[in-house]
Motif scaffolding. Structure first.
Motif, PDB file in Angstrom:
ATOM      1  N   VAL A  70     -50.193 -83.120  31.972  1.00 50.38           N
ATOM      2  CA  VAL A  70     -51.503 -83.629  31.559  1.00 50.38           C
ATOM      3  C   VAL A  70     -52.146 -84.479  32.653  1.00 50.38           C
ATOM      4  O   VAL A  70     -53.295 -84.213  33.060  1.00 50.38           O
ATOM      5  N   PRO A  71     -51.474 -85.529  33.172  1.00 50.78           N
ATOM      6  CA  PRO A  71     -52.121 -86.292  34.257  1.00 50.78           C
ATOM      7  C   PRO A  71     -52.305 -85.470  35.524  1.00 50.78           C
ATOM      8  O   PRO A  71     -53.261 -85.710  36.279  1.00 50.78           O
ATOM      9  N   ALA A  72     -51.438 -84.493  35.747  1.00 51.09           N
ATOM     10  CA  ALA A  72     -51.605 -83.630  36.920  1.00 51.09           C
ATOM     11  C   ALA A  72     -52.881 -82.812  36.803  1.00 51.09           C
ATOM     12  O   ALA A  72     -53.679 -82.725  37.752  1.00 51.09           O
ATOM     13  N   ALA A  73     -53.105 -82.217  35.623  1.00 53.21           N
ATOM     14  CA  ALA A  73     -54.308 -81.422  35.410  1.00 53.21           C
ATOM     15  C   ALA A  73     -55.558 -82.298  35.426  1.00 53.21           C
ATOM     16  O   ALA A  73     -56.596 -81.924  35.985  1.00 53.21           O
ATOM     17  N   ALA A  74     -55.458 -83.491  34.827  1.00 54.07           N
ATOM     18  CA  ALA A  74     -56.602 -84.410  34.823  1.00 54.07           C
ATOM     19  C   ALA A  74     -56.972 -84.820  36.239  1.00 54.07           C
ATOM     20  O   ALA A  74     -58.158 -84.961  36.567  1.00 54.07           O
ATOM     21  N   GLY A  75     -55.961 -84.981  37.091  1.00 53.18           N
ATOM     22  CA  GLY A  75     -56.223 -85.341  38.478  1.00 53.18           C
ATOM     23  C   GLY A  75     -56.926 -84.233  39.239  1.00 53.18           C
ATOM     24  O   GLY A  75     -57.798 -84.493  40.073  1.00 53.18           O
ATOM     25  N   VAL A  76     -56.546 -82.996  38.954  1.00 53.92           N
ATOM     26  CA  VAL A  76     -57.202 -81.866  39.621  1.00 53.92           C
ATOM     27  C   VAL A  76     -58.685 -81.832  39.269  1.00 53.92           C
ATOM     28  O   VAL A  76     -59.550 -81.664  40.139  1.00 53.92           O
ATOM     29  N   ILE A  77     -59.003 -82.006  37.979  1.00 57.78           N
ATOM     30  CA  ILE A  77     -60.406 -81.987  37.554  1.00 57.78           C
ATOM     31  C   ILE A  77     -61.141 -83.233  38.059  1.00 57.78           C
ATOM     32  O   ILE A  77     -62.253 -83.147  38.586  1.00 57.78           O
ATOM     33  N   GLY A  78     -60.505 -84.390  37.910  1.00 60.24           N
ATOM     34  CA  GLY A  78     -61.149 -85.629  38.341  1.00 60.24           C
ATOM     35  C   GLY A  78     -61.434 -85.669  39.831  1.00 60.24           C
ATOM     36  O   GLY A  78     -62.445 -86.251  40.254  1.00 60.24           O
TER      37      GLY A  78
ATOM     38  N   LEU B 257     -74.303 -65.713  39.100  1.00 62.23           N
ATOM     39  CA  LEU B 257     -73.235 -65.615  38.102  1.00 62.23           C
ATOM     40  C   LEU B 257     -73.718 -65.956  36.692  1.00 62.23           C
ATOM     41  O   LEU B 257     -73.185 -65.435  35.710  1.00 62.23           O
ATOM     42  N   GLY B 258     -74.692 -66.849  36.585  1.00 62.84           N
ATOM     43  CA  GLY B 258     -75.052 -67.414  35.295  1.00 62.84           C
ATOM     44  C   GLY B 258     -74.498 -68.823  35.196  1.00 62.84           C
ATOM     45  O   GLY B 258     -73.538 -69.178  35.885  1.00 62.84           O
ATOM     46  N   ARG B 259     -75.048 -69.636  34.335  1.00 58.18           N
ATOM     47  CA  ARG B 259     -74.717 -71.059  34.319  1.00 58.18           C
ATOM     48  C   ARG B 259     -73.272 -71.347  33.920  1.00 58.18           C
ATOM     49  O   ARG B 259     -72.516 -71.988  34.656  1.00 58.18           O
ATOM     50  N   LEU B 260     -72.863 -70.890  32.751  1.00 52.72           N
ATOM     51  CA  LEU B 260     -71.487 -71.179  32.315  1.00 52.72           C
ATOM     52  C   LEU B 260     -70.446 -70.480  33.179  1.00 52.72           C
ATOM     53  O   LEU B 260     -69.420 -71.084  33.529  1.00 52.72           O
ATOM     54  N   PRO B 261     -70.648 -69.198  33.551  1.00 50.07           N
ATOM     55  CA  PRO B 261     -69.691 -68.581  34.475  1.00 50.07           C
ATOM     56  C   PRO B 261     -69.595 -69.327  35.809  1.00 50.07           C
ATOM     57  O   PRO B 261     -68.508 -69.443  36.378  1.00 50.07           O
ATOM     58  N   PHE B 262     -70.724 -69.840  36.307  1.00 56.20           N
ATOM     59  CA  PHE B 262     -70.670 -70.594  37.555  1.00 56.20           C
ATOM     60  C   PHE B 262     -69.865 -71.876  37.387  1.00 56.20           C
ATOM     61  O   PHE B 262     -69.076 -72.248  38.272  1.00 56.20           O
ATOM     62  N   LEU B 263     -70.043 -72.569  36.269  1.00 55.02           N
ATOM     63  CA  LEU B 263     -69.270 -73.786  36.031  1.00 55.02           C
ATOM     64  C   LEU B 263     -67.778 -73.485  36.000  1.00 55.02           C
ATOM     65  O   LEU B 263     -66.973 -74.209  36.612  1.00 55.02           O
ATOM     66  N   ALA B 264     -67.397 -72.409  35.311  1.00 57.04           N
ATOM     67  CA  ALA B 264     -65.988 -72.014  35.265  1.00 57.04           C
ATOM     68  C   ALA B 264     -65.485 -71.645  36.663  1.00 57.04           C
ATOM     69  O   ALA B 264     -64.370 -72.018  37.059  1.00 57.04           O
ATOM     70  N   PHE B 265     -66.304 -70.920  37.408  1.00 58.05           N
ATOM     71  CA  PHE B 265     -65.951 -70.533  38.780  1.00 58.05           C
ATOM     72  C   PHE B 265     -65.752 -71.766  39.653  1.00 58.05           C
ATOM     73  O   PHE B 265     -64.798 -71.850  40.436  1.00 58.05           O
ATOM     74  N   TYR B 266     -66.638 -72.734  39.536  1.00 57.97           N
ATOM     75  CA  TYR B 266     -66.589 -73.949  40.347  1.00 57.97           C
ATOM     76  C   TYR B 266     -65.302 -74.735  40.090  1.00 57.97           C
ATOM     77  O   TYR B 266     -64.596 -75.137  41.025  1.00 57.97           O
ATOM     78  N   VAL B 267     -64.993 -74.941  38.812  1.00 57.47           N
ATOM     79  CA  VAL B 267     -63.790 -75.706  38.458  1.00 57.47           C
ATOM     80  C   VAL B 267     -62.533 -74.942  38.871  1.00 57.47           C
ATOM     81  O   VAL B 267     -61.590 -75.520  39.437  1.00 57.47           O
ATOM     82  N   ALA B 268     -62.507 -73.638  38.607  1.00 60.41           N
ATOM     83  CA  ALA B 268     -61.341 -72.835  38.990  1.00 60.41           C
ATOM     84  C   ALA B 268     -61.164 -72.812  40.504  1.00 60.41           C
ATOM     85  O   ALA B 268     -60.036 -72.903  41.009  1.00 60.41           O
ATOM     86  N   GLY B 269     -62.285 -72.714  41.238  1.00 60.05           N
ATOM     87  CA  GLY B 269     -62.194 -72.743  42.695  1.00 60.05           C
ATOM     88  C   GLY B 269     -61.625 -74.046  43.205  1.00 60.05           C
ATOM     89  O   GLY B 269     -60.795 -74.068  44.124  1.00 60.05           O
TER      90      GLY B 269
END
Length: 236
Positions: free
Chosen positions: A69-77, A106-118
């Motif tokens: 959980v803190p590892a994933a939160a750190g990646v996003i943060g 890509l579209g708005r939501l797909p771009f957001l998902a792409f950005y975070v995944a990237g």
């Protein structure tokens, strides 16, 4: 070379890109408030270690010996934290120039998902190179690198107005995206290879995070291009 703008108009307002820029600015304001407090740099370091992508913590989580959980939160943060004004403004400039077109495609939501995944793939690439590092990774650079990778595939001929320094002379030139982004990636790869055998993040730059994000973005760009996904209709 510093890109300033591209001759590649969008078809609709890039709401997600603007929101990401706004959030990064807001978080940086928080960093300034923390660093101006009584603990100063120590408090900011704790903030980075808690909400940044800490390779050793991520490596432990992947090995099953740490809390994911803190590892994933750190990646996003880490995507919203920056180490200084130059780091922040440089990233936001690149995000605005190149992110709006990828969001448009890509579209708005797909771009957001792409950005975070990237950004996540970029962080994991740096962890793979240096899994025991206790230096937190901060900055949107990995996610933006993914955006650049998609851009070079989807818009290779787009003209980028670029500030070029030639000794004491400065000139504005229009350079195809394929050239300027190709050079950018080449420099990241060369600097990353040069950093092997020493600290993986030389000079505070996680070069392999940039490389991993860029490669992931190019793969998405190739997929989108092969599927022939049309851009959204123009407004009005």
């Amino acid at each position: 070379m510093i890109p300033l703008r591209d001759a590649n108009p969008t078809r609709r307002l890039p709401i997600v890109t603007l929101a990401l820029i706004g959030l990064c600015l807001a978080v940086f304001w928080l960093e300034l408030a923390v660093s101006s407090g009584p603990d100063g740099g120590a408090a900011l370091d704790r903030l980075f270690r808690q909400w940044g992508a800490l390779p050793s913590r991520i490596g432990d989580a992947l090995n099953g010996t740490g809390d994911p959980v803190p590892a994933a939160a750190g990646v996003i943060g880490s995507l919203f934290l920056h180490a200084g004004w130059t780091h922040l403004l440089g990233n936001m400039l690149f995000l605005w120039i190149f992110g709006n077109n990828i969001e448009d495609r890509l579209g708005r939501l797909p771009f957001l998902a792409f950005y975070v995944a990237g950004g996540a793939i970029a962080a994991l690439t740096q962890v793979w190179i240096d899994p025991t590092s206790d230096v937190p990774l901060v900055g949107a650079s990995g996610a933006i690198a993914a955006t650049l990778g998609a851009y070079i595939v989807l818009y290779p001929s787009a003209r980028i107005t670029t500030l070029v320094f030639l000794g004491i002379f400065v000139q504005l030139v229009r350079v195809p995206a394929l050239i300027i982004l190709g050079l950018w990636f080449g420099l990241q790869l060369l600097d990353g290879v040069a950093s092997l055998g020493g600290a993986a993040a030389q000079g505070g730059v996680a070069f392999f995070a940039h490389v991993g994000g860029f490669v992931a973005g190019t793969l998405v760009g190739v997929l989108v291009r092969s599927l022939g996904r049309p851009p959204p209709p123009r407004r009005g």
